[in-house]
Design a protein around this motif. Sequence first.
Motif, PDB file in Angstrom:
ATOM      1  N   GLU A  71      -9.090  -9.179  13.118  1.00  0.00           N
ATOM      2  CA  GLU A  71      -7.857  -8.791  14.105  1.00  0.00           C
ATOM      3  C   GLU A  71      -6.652  -8.573  13.542  1.00  0.00           C
ATOM      4  O   GLU A  71      -6.415  -9.010  12.254  1.00  0.00           O
ATOM      5  N   ARG A  72      -5.560  -7.919  13.899  1.00  0.00           N
ATOM      6  CA  ARG A  72      -4.406  -7.681  13.174  1.00  0.00           C
ATOM      7  C   ARG A  72      -3.418  -8.915  12.982  1.00  0.00           C
ATOM      8  O   ARG A  72      -2.785  -9.116  12.040  1.00  0.00           O
ATOM      9  N   SER A  73      -3.801  -9.825  13.888  1.00  0.00           N
ATOM     10  CA  SER A  73      -2.923 -11.264  13.715  1.00  0.00           C
ATOM     11  C   SER A  73      -3.496 -12.184  12.898  1.00  0.00           C
ATOM     12  O   SER A  73      -3.077 -13.082  12.646  1.00  0.00           O
ATOM     13  N   HIS A  74      -4.775 -11.818  12.080  1.00  0.00           N
ATOM     14  CA  HIS A  74      -5.519 -12.796  11.057  1.00  0.00           C
ATOM     15  C   HIS A  74      -4.407 -12.967  10.039  1.00  0.00           C
ATOM     16  O   HIS A  74      -3.861 -12.119   9.500  1.00  0.00           O
ATOM     17  N   PRO A  75      -4.447 -14.240   9.459  1.00  0.00           N
ATOM     18  CA  PRO A  75      -3.622 -14.547   8.453  1.00  0.00           C
ATOM     19  C   PRO A  75      -3.846 -13.657   7.216  1.00  0.00           C
ATOM     20  O   PRO A  75      -3.139 -13.157   6.365  1.00  0.00           O
ATOM     21  N   SER A  76      -5.146 -13.330   7.047  1.00  0.00           N
ATOM     22  CA  SER A  76      -5.734 -12.727   5.618  1.00  0.00           C
ATOM     23  C   SER A  76      -4.704 -11.176   5.666  1.00  0.00           C
ATOM     24  O   SER A  76      -4.769 -10.814   4.764  1.00  0.00           O
ATOM     25  N   PHE A  77      -4.691 -10.803   6.874  1.00  0.00           N
ATOM     26  CA  PHE A  77      -4.110  -9.477   6.977  1.00  0.00           C
ATOM     27  C   PHE A  77      -2.792  -9.507   6.513  1.00  0.00           C
ATOM     28  O   PHE A  77      -2.390  -8.545   5.847  1.00  0.00           O
ATOM     29  N   SER A  78      -2.010 -10.475   6.703  1.00  0.00           N
ATOM     30  CA  SER A  78      -0.691 -10.576   6.462  1.00  0.00           C
ATOM     31  C   SER A  78      -0.566 -10.456   4.871  1.00  0.00           C
ATOM     32  O   SER A  78       0.259 -10.107   4.303  1.00  0.00           O
ATOM     33  N   ASN A  79      -1.686 -11.248   4.166  1.00  0.00           N
ATOM     34  CA  ASN A  79      -1.795 -11.408   2.573  1.00  0.00           C
ATOM     35  C   ASN A  79      -2.161 -10.013   1.960  1.00  0.00           C
ATOM     36  O   ASN A  79      -1.510  -9.431   1.058  1.00  0.00           O
ATOM     37  N   PHE A  80      -2.783  -9.289   3.001  1.00  0.00           N
ATOM     38  CA  PHE A  80      -3.287  -7.979   2.411  1.00  0.00           C
ATOM     39  C   PHE A  80      -2.079  -7.053   2.588  1.00  0.00           C
ATOM     40  O   PHE A  80      -1.950  -6.186   1.500  1.00  0.00           O
ATOM     41  N   GLN A  81      -1.081  -6.951   3.433  1.00  0.00           N
ATOM     42  CA  GLN A  81      -0.036  -6.096   3.594  1.00  0.00           C
ATOM     43  C   GLN A  81       0.958  -6.644   2.463  1.00  0.00           C
ATOM     44  O   GLN A  81       1.485  -5.708   1.960  1.00  0.00           O
ATOM     45  N   GLU A  82       1.068  -7.825   2.372  1.00  0.00           N
ATOM     46  CA  GLU A  82       2.071  -8.046   0.969  1.00  0.00           C
ATOM     47  C   GLU A  82       1.603  -7.687  -0.302  1.00  0.00           C
ATOM     48  O   GLU A  82       2.388  -7.133  -1.083  1.00  0.00           O
ATOM     49  N   LEU A  83       0.083  -7.627  -0.308  1.00  0.00           N
ATOM     50  CA  LEU A  83      -0.558  -7.243  -1.724  1.00  0.00           C
ATOM     51  C   LEU A  83      -0.186  -5.587  -1.939  1.00  0.00           C
ATOM     52  O   LEU A  83      -0.008  -5.320  -2.803  1.00  0.00           O
ATOM     53  N   ALA A  84      -0.392  -4.907  -0.503  1.00  0.00           N
ATOM     54  CA  ALA A  84      -0.349  -3.773  -0.668  1.00  0.00           C
ATOM     55  C   ALA A  84       1.257  -3.033  -0.939  1.00  0.00           C
ATOM     56  O   ALA A  84       1.329  -2.264  -1.561  1.00  0.00           O
ATOM     57  N   ASN A  85       2.136  -3.999  -0.453  1.00  0.00           N
ATOM     58  CA  ASN A  85       3.688  -3.749  -0.526  1.00  0.00           C
ATOM     59  C   ASN A  85       3.879  -3.849  -1.979  1.00  0.00           C
ATOM     60  O   ASN A  85       4.633  -2.940  -2.504  1.00  0.00           O
ATOM     61  N   VAL A  86       3.233  -4.682  -2.784  1.00  0.00           N
ATOM     62  CA  VAL A  86       3.253  -4.859  -4.364  1.00  0.00           C
ATOM     63  C   VAL A  86       2.793  -3.795  -4.865  1.00  0.00           C
ATOM     64  O   VAL A  86       3.470  -3.308  -5.941  1.00  0.00           O
ATOM     65  N   LEU A  87       1.540  -3.414  -4.727  1.00  0.00           N
ATOM     66  CA  LEU A  87       0.912  -2.403  -5.352  1.00  0.00           C
ATOM     67  C   LEU A  87       0.793  -0.909  -4.768  1.00  0.00           C
ATOM     68  O   LEU A  87       0.094  -0.145  -4.890  1.00  0.00           O
ATOM     69  N   ARG A  88       1.840  -0.651  -3.915  1.00  0.00           N
ATOM     70  CA  ARG A  88       1.598   0.538  -3.273  1.00  0.00           C
ATOM     71  C   ARG A  88       1.703   1.836  -4.045  1.00  0.00           C
ATOM     72  O   ARG A  88       1.143   2.931  -3.498  1.00  0.00           O
ATOM     73  N   ASP A  89       2.364   1.700  -5.238  1.00  0.00           N
ATOM     74  CA  ASP A  89       2.734   2.899  -5.776  1.00  0.00           C
ATOM     75  C   ASP A  89       1.576   2.810  -7.130  1.00  0.00           C
ATOM     76  O   ASP A  89       1.694   3.835  -7.806  1.00  0.00           O
ATOM     77  N   THR A  90       0.803   1.781  -7.051  1.00  0.00           N
ATOM     78  CA  THR A  90      -0.506   2.216  -8.026  1.00  0.00           C
ATOM     79  C   THR A  90      -1.730   2.371  -7.548  1.00  0.00           C
ATOM     80  O   THR A  90      -2.705   2.831  -8.123  1.00  0.00           O
ATOM     81  N   CYS A  91      -1.850   2.283  -5.991  1.00  0.00           N
ATOM     82  CA  CYS A  91      -3.270   2.095  -5.398  1.00  0.00           C
ATOM     83  C   CYS A  91      -2.971   2.364  -3.931  1.00  0.00           C
ATOM     84  O   CYS A  91      -2.035   2.449  -3.377  1.00  0.00           O
ATOM     85  N   HIS A  92      -4.174   2.696  -3.361  1.00  0.00           N
ATOM     86  CA  HIS A  92      -4.080   3.119  -1.955  1.00  0.00           C
ATOM     87  C   HIS A  92      -4.837   2.043  -1.134  1.00  0.00           C
ATOM     88  O   HIS A  92      -5.887   1.704  -1.518  1.00  0.00           O
ATOM     89  N   PHE A  93      -4.161   1.768   0.031  1.00  0.00           N
ATOM     90  CA  PHE A  93      -4.716   0.486   0.764  1.00  0.00           C
ATOM     91  C   PHE A  93      -5.169   1.168   2.188  1.00  0.00           C
ATOM     92  O   PHE A  93      -4.552   1.750   3.120  1.00  0.00           O
ATOM     93  N   ALA A  94      -6.105   0.584   2.724  1.00  0.00           N
ATOM     94  CA  ALA A  94      -6.787   0.965   4.147  1.00  0.00           C
ATOM     95  C   ALA A  94      -7.150  -0.551   4.855  1.00  0.00           C
ATOM     96  O   ALA A  94      -7.796  -1.139   4.129  1.00  0.00           O
ATOM     97  N   ALA A  95      -6.985  -0.676   5.907  1.00  0.00           N
ATOM     98  CA  ALA A  95      -7.629  -1.944   6.938  1.00  0.00           C
ATOM     99  C   ALA A  95      -8.323  -1.162   8.108  1.00  0.00           C
ATOM    100  O   ALA A  95      -7.714  -0.295   8.565  1.00  0.00           O
ATOM    101  N   LYS A  96      -9.487  -1.938   8.531  1.00  0.00           N
ATOM    102  CA  LYS A  96     -10.446  -1.701   9.553  1.00  0.00           C
ATOM    103  C   LYS A  96     -10.545  -3.075  10.073  1.00  0.00           C
ATOM    104  O   LYS A  96     -10.683  -4.182   9.384  1.00  0.00           O
TER     105      LYS A  96
END
Length: 465
Positions: free
Chosen positions: A162-187
């Motif tokens: 679910e969106r409120s899962h703690p691991s999703f927050s970590n994923f968002q932080e990771l994507a924010n750091v590498l957003r200009d290097t890679c593309h990220f998607a969540a399901k």
Amino acid sequence: MHIVVAIALGVIYFMPNSVQCNVAVTKLNDANFEEFVHQYEVVMVNFYADWCRFCQMLKPVYEQAAVLLGDSVNARLVAVDCEAADTQQQKAIHGISKYPTLKIFRNGMVLRQEYRGQRSAVAIEKYIRELLEPPVKEVTNDQEIVDMIKIHHKAVIGIFPERSHPSFSNFQELANVLRDTCHFAAKFEGDAPHLSMRTLADQHVYDGDIGNGDQLLRWAKEECTPLVREITFTNGEELTEEGLPFIIMFYDPNDLHSVQQFSRVARNHFEEYRGRVNFITADGHKFTHPLQHLGKTKKDLPILAADTFRHMFLFKNFKRIHHLNVFKKFIDDVLSGALHVQLHNPVAISTPDPYADEYNDYEDEQEPEDYLDLGRKETIKEKLEDAKEMKMDSLKAAETVQQAETESKRMAREYESRRRRASEHAAEPEEGEGEDHRPVAVKSVMGRLRPSDNRYSILKNRDEL
């Protein structure tokens, strides 16, 4: 004070001399550059010179793009006159060697990639707005993921309960750091979170602790800057500008197994060559011109070659990449210049060609266990489904080959005719008369993707510079 009269409206405006009216593009210099680019999330900088005709052509387009973008977003378009005395520091820092150069800054930090897209106001505005979008794209089905990978060639995919899962927050932080290097998607589905880097040909699963930020970042950085990259007509200019020789594999898009094997061999055994060569994959149905220069057609795919931007050297049997010492010698001969020397100083050698012998019996290169195990098909039902899918792919590939057969034969005849004429003029020995069957060398065509004089003013081409 300036008096600006709008006769049609019957209005008179009074403006101080220091204010420029309707100037959407801000001009920067060494004194205000750093402060300005740190004020906005995204800043596009046009490094230009007034004498450059391409800069003059871009100027009104760039100004119109700034107007379209407006001031309601956290982004700006600015310009630096690289011929001015007060901009030489920034010109040197950013290594400007061609005009116009359009660099992107995010929160004051310059990105690796430049803007190399269409030079239209709408395209530039669209590009800036895309940079401002959230770093994680939320998807609802697998087809959206496939479509995303088809566009970007790779993506980090996160599956979360679910969106409120703690691991999703970590994923968002990771994507924010590498957003200009890679593309990220969540399901959002299932009971347990997991991450993977996916391409159309392969999948690398993250088996570490998603809660361990440092470990996750190390994995993602390695995956987002892979040893093997895909070349397209969009990023070709950027890849060739790096100046590293290509070890390039042309593949049939209907057969991605060869892409998987090439990528795994390079990833598992040739990391030491990072920064010395670029391992590249290319769609052989799109990059047909290099194939013609190599005397090959779509029917011959997959094809492996080295491109030094002066010559291309054909590795005659793709399956020999599994014979690691042979593949390594080929790369070493490219880097040492041995193949180039041999091209210009041909000597009849009686030793067997190490690159050309038959080597059709090999085992697939496997991913390390922690990557591959989660993706392996285990049940008979899954294996039957895979076999059925492979059969359909084979039928499609056969149909494609048949449609291209006439054209392939025509190109082959043309190539053979050109080869004979070239051989006659060069007075080379006929085939079988003692010539050494080393990797075939032809003129490079991939080098034409480099920044060219029909798009940029290259500084080294100016006599006075």
